[in-house]
Enzyme design. Structure first.
Site, PDB file in Angstrom:
ATOM      1  N   LYS A   1       0.874  -1.182   0.000  1.00 29.21           N
ATOM      2  CA  LYS A   1       0.000   0.000   0.000  1.00 29.21           C
ATOM      3  C   LYS A   1       0.905   1.223   0.000  1.00 29.21           C
ATOM      4  O   LYS A   1       1.808   1.324   0.834  1.00 29.21           O
ATOM      5  CB  LYS A   1      -0.866  -0.009   1.267  1.00 29.21           C
ATOM      6  CG  LYS A   1      -1.587   1.274   1.560  1.00 29.21           C
ATOM      7  CD  LYS A   1      -1.481   1.707   3.042  1.00 29.21           C
ATOM      8  CE  LYS A   1      -0.091   2.133   3.426  1.00 29.21           C
ATOM      9  NZ  LYS A   1       0.026   2.816   4.727  1.00 29.21           N
TER      10      LYS A   1
ATOM     11  N   GLY B   1       5.574   1.298   6.584  1.00 31.50           N
ATOM     12  CA  GLY B   1       4.726   2.327   5.974  1.00 31.50           C
ATOM     13  C   GLY B   1       4.074   1.907   4.676  1.00 31.50           C
ATOM     14  O   GLY B   1       3.459   2.716   3.981  1.00 31.50           O
ATOM     15  N   ILE B   2       4.189   0.602   4.315  1.00 34.33           N
ATOM     16  CA  ILE B   2       3.576   0.141   3.072  1.00 34.33           C
ATOM     17  C   ILE B   2       2.543  -0.953   3.340  1.00 34.33           C
ATOM     18  O   ILE B   2       2.183  -1.715   2.442  1.00 34.33           O
ATOM     19  CB  ILE B   2       4.625  -0.295   2.028  1.00 34.33           C
ATOM     20  CG1 ILE B   2       5.613  -1.306   2.614  1.00 34.33           C
ATOM     21  CG2 ILE B   2       5.369   0.917   1.493  1.00 34.33           C
ATOM     22  CD1 ILE B   2       6.590  -1.872   1.583  1.00 34.33           C
ATOM     23  N   GLY B   3       2.080  -1.022   4.583  1.00 38.05           N
ATOM     24  CA  GLY B   3       0.882  -1.807   4.899  1.00 38.05           C
ATOM     25  C   GLY B   3       1.017  -3.306   4.787  1.00 38.05           C
ATOM     26  O   GLY B   3       0.007  -3.989   4.589  1.00 38.05           O
ATOM     27  N   GLY B   4       2.212  -3.852   4.889  1.00 35.23           N
ATOM     28  CA  GLY B   4       2.408  -5.294   4.725  1.00 35.23           C
ATOM     29  C   GLY B   4       1.426  -6.134   5.529  1.00 35.23           C
ATOM     30  O   GLY B   4       0.632  -6.888   4.968  1.00 35.23           O
ATOM     31  N   GLY B   5       1.452  -5.978   6.844  1.00 33.45           N
ATOM     32  CA  GLY B   5       0.579  -6.772   7.721  1.00 33.45           C
ATOM     33  C   GLY B   5      -0.891  -6.500   7.465  1.00 33.45           C
ATOM     34  O   GLY B   5      -1.724  -7.415   7.479  1.00 33.45           O
TER      35      GLY B   5
ATOM     36  N   ASP C   1      -5.470   0.774   8.714  1.00 31.07           N
ATOM     37  CA  ASP C   1      -5.111   0.615   7.301  1.00 31.07           C
ATOM     38  C   ASP C   1      -5.742  -0.614   6.655  1.00 31.07           C
ATOM     39  O   ASP C   1      -5.594  -0.815   5.450  1.00 31.07           O
ATOM     40  CB  ASP C   1      -3.589   0.464   7.168  1.00 31.07           C
ATOM     41  CG  ASP C   1      -2.918   1.799   6.905  1.00 31.07           C
ATOM     42  OD1 ASP C   1      -3.626   2.779   6.591  1.00 31.07           O
ATOM     43  OD2 ASP C   1      -1.681   1.853   7.013  1.00 31.07           O
TER      44      ASP C   1
HETATM   45  O1  C5P Z   1      -4.770   1.228  13.678  1.00 34.38           O
HETATM   46  P1  C5P Z   1      -3.316   0.884  13.718  1.00 34.38           P
HETATM   47  O2  C5P Z   1      -3.010  -0.223  14.675  1.00 34.38           O
HETATM   48  O3  C5P Z   1      -2.736   0.651  12.365  1.00 34.38           O
HETATM   49  O4  C5P Z   1      -2.601   2.201  14.242  1.00 34.38           O
HETATM   50  C1  C5P Z   1      -1.372   2.179  14.915  1.00 34.38           C
HETATM   51  C2  C5P Z   1      -1.225   3.464  15.695  1.00 34.38           C
HETATM   52  O5  C5P Z   1      -1.100   4.556  14.792  1.00 34.38           O
HETATM   53  C3  C5P Z   1      -2.395   3.816  16.585  1.00 34.38           C
HETATM   54  O6  C5P Z   1      -2.277   3.228  17.838  1.00 34.38           O
HETATM   55  C4  C5P Z   1      -2.273   5.332  16.666  1.00 34.38           C
HETATM   56  O7  C5P Z   1      -1.277   5.679  17.607  1.00 34.38           O
HETATM   57  C5  C5P Z   1      -1.743   5.705  15.309  1.00 34.38           C
HETATM   58  N1  C5P Z   1      -2.797   6.136  14.367  1.00 34.38           N
HETATM   59  C6  C5P Z   1      -3.388   7.386  14.516  1.00 34.38           C
HETATM   60  N2  C5P Z   1      -4.346   7.787  13.634  1.00 34.38           N
HETATM   61  C7  C5P Z   1      -4.709   7.002  12.592  1.00 34.38           C
HETATM   62  C8  C5P Z   1      -4.110   5.731  12.413  1.00 34.38           C
HETATM   63  C9  C5P Z   1      -3.145   5.317  13.314  1.00 34.38           C
HETATM   64  O8  C5P Z   1      -3.061   8.111  15.441  1.00 34.38           O
HETATM   65  N3  C5P Z   1      -5.643   7.440  11.747  1.00 34.38           N
END
Ligand code: C5P
Length: 259
Positions: A6, A89-93, A116
């Site tokens: 991504k 930063g490319i959304g692998g997982g 993501d």
């Molecule tokens: O949702 P995900 O686990 O991918 O997000 C990881 C961390 O990135 C969140 O705990 C949060 O600190 C931050 N985040 C955010 N705002 C978003 C997406 C992610 O602050 N829209």
């Protein structure tokens, strides 16, 4: 199943909710390069991982793929070929988890697995807003890219914490993005608002962007550290990738194309 990388061609941070999550306005695309998942019927859920980035990938409920299978209510054996660096930063997982939901169902619960994951359910260009949950399909020309990761693993929460200004302008009304030259001009005026915050966490990102300075446009994806360069055609992208990989043998350097 293909779980593409991504790429956030733009990533504007436009605000912050009371729960701490950030409001985004991002143009997201997917690439030919990605992880691959294959599934076999089994009595109990299990995962095995191969590929250049297999090391350190958990094979239990810490893996988003496992949690996606739980949501879908299925117990296959999942073979995961990790071609993409993680924490990059490319959304692998997220893309891997989305592939499981696409295959077995449960897409409506994608957001539970991470901000993501919903955007990764489709491999087509999308405008992503809200905290990642508001999606709108976009028609966009294809781009030849080089992806460069300078070997830094960047935790997303650390980057958001380091972000000084959380209230920036969004992308506004999107122009016609089917004309390549016009799309490039418009993209050049957009931003990744996490770029400088990520550089305080991983200064190598600056070197990666510099290595991509021959591109028509170079920018960081997501919260880093992977950066992308847009090149005129596949030949120029391949030549640039060879050149960068020659100078930085420890980096992950990958020519690819958007889907
Ligand atoms: O949702 P995900 O686990 O991918 O997000 C990881 C961390 O990135 C969140 O705990 C949060 O600190 C931050 N985040 C955010 N705002 C978003 C997406 C992610 O602050 N829209």
């Amino acid at each position: 199943m293909h779980a593409p990388a991504k790429i956030n061609l733009t990533l504007h941070v436009t605000g912050q909710r009371v729960d701490g999550y950030h409001l985004l306005d991002s143009l997201v695309v997917f690439t030919e390069i990605g992880d691959t998942l294959t599934f076999q019927d089994a009595d109990a859920l299990s995962i095995d991982v191969t590929g250049p980035f297999a090391a350190g990938v958990p094979v239990d409920a810490r893996n988003l793929v496992w949690r996606a299978a739980d949501i879908a209510g299925v117990t296959p054996h999942i073979h995961l070929h990790k071609a993409l660096p993680h924490g990059a930063g490319i959304g692998g997982g997220s893309s891997d988890a989305a592939a499981v939901l696409r295959r077995f169902g449960g897409s409506e619960r994608a957001a539970e697995l991470g901000a993501d994951v919903p955007v990764c359910l489709s491999s087509t260009p999308q405008r992503m807003q809200g905290i990642g949950d508001v999606l709108c399909a976009v028609t966009l020309c294809q781009f030849d890219l080089v992806l460069v990761n300078p070997g830094a693993h960047v935790p997303t929460p650390a980057v958001f914490s380091a972000l000084a200004n959380k209230s920036n302008p969004g992308m506004g009304v999107l122009p016609d993005l089917t004309d390549r030259a016009a799309a490039l001009r418009w993209l050049a005026a957009q931003r990744n608002d996490l770029e400088s915050a990520a550089q305080t966490v991983a200064p190598q990102i600056g070197a990666a962007l510099k290595a991509l300075s021959g591109a028509q446009l170079a920018r960081m994806s997501g919260s880093g550290a992977t950066c992308f360069g847009i090149y005129n055609d596949a030949e120029s992208a391949q030549a640039a990738a060879r050149d960068i990989a020659g100078k930085y043998p420890d980096w992950w350097v990958m020519p690819t194309r958007t889907l």
